[in-house]
Scaffold this active site. Sequence first.
Site, PDB file in Angstrom:
ATOM      1  N   GLU A 126      47.921  32.967  39.232  1.00  0.00           N
ATOM      2  CA  GLU A 126      48.468  33.110  40.579  1.00  0.00           C
ATOM      3  C   GLU A 126      49.974  32.857  40.571  1.00  0.00           C
ATOM      4  OE1 GLU A 126      44.769  31.762  43.412  1.00  0.00           O
ATOM      5  OE2 GLU A 126      45.626  30.257  42.074  1.00  0.00           O
TER       6      GLU A 126
ATOM      7  N   GLU B 109      37.882  30.087  38.264  1.00  0.00           N
ATOM      8  CA  GLU B 109      37.533  29.073  39.260  1.00  0.00           C
ATOM      9  C   GLU B 109      36.050  29.028  39.618  1.00  0.00           C
ATOM     10  OE1 GLU B 109      41.921  29.971  40.171  1.00  0.00           O
ATOM     11  OE2 GLU B 109      40.165  31.031  39.425  1.00  0.00           O
TER      12      GLU B 109
END
Length: 259
Positions: free
Chosen positions: A114, A134
Amino acid sequence: MASGTVRVEVEGHIATMTVSRPEKLNALDLDMLKALSDAADEVEANAQVRVAILTGEGKGFSAGGDIKAWGGMRPEEFGHAWVRHGHRIFERLATLRVPLIAALNGHALGGGLELAGVADIRIAEEHIKIGLPETGLGMVPGWSGTQRLVKRFGAQIVRRMALGGEVFTAEEARGLGLVDAVVATGEAVVAANEYAARIAARGPAALEIVKLMIASANDEDNGTAVEALGSILAAKTGDLKEGVASFTEKRSAKFKGEW
């Protein structure tokens, strides 16, 4: 200059922001998020800077969010102090007035990807891996992995990483458009500086305007680009000069429609 755990070094028209927590593979905690925000402010305020590079110290770019930093947070604290706070800082980096190059000298996983995603250009070393792991921890991407990354790379690629847990090599990532170039191990920063010099040689005002225009076309800016470009245009007009002068002189403005 030093800014906590992020160093900012400026040489000519190129600024380099180095995330510096090598013993943790540059995993991000709250102090590092603050340091990234400070680094963005420092780069933004330096009128000499025309392009910036973002990289990590040591063997890693960024291992993402430090689980020890957020694992014990209460849900509401996690949502506000971690996710929303990180979102604001990543948005700050993504909307720097100058082009940003990510030099991926190590793996970019989870929050690390990210972070790489805020850059305009990504240059990866051949040994690195890229992914969004995640959901394997029962967590979801929280720093725009399902938002900015979808807009920049496409929903299907993000699905493969976030839903399927796929992890891509640097070469695979290049084929998918996740990175723009792959170089030998140890060469990412060198290659990023070479590309930065190429950008810095171009018109700085045009670069800033084009970056805003692309953000608008990609639906990333929530109207910021339109208002920024409109304000720049208005600021150059004779009408604005007359408006300011009339206000200062406490008289009615006599606009002439001058551009």
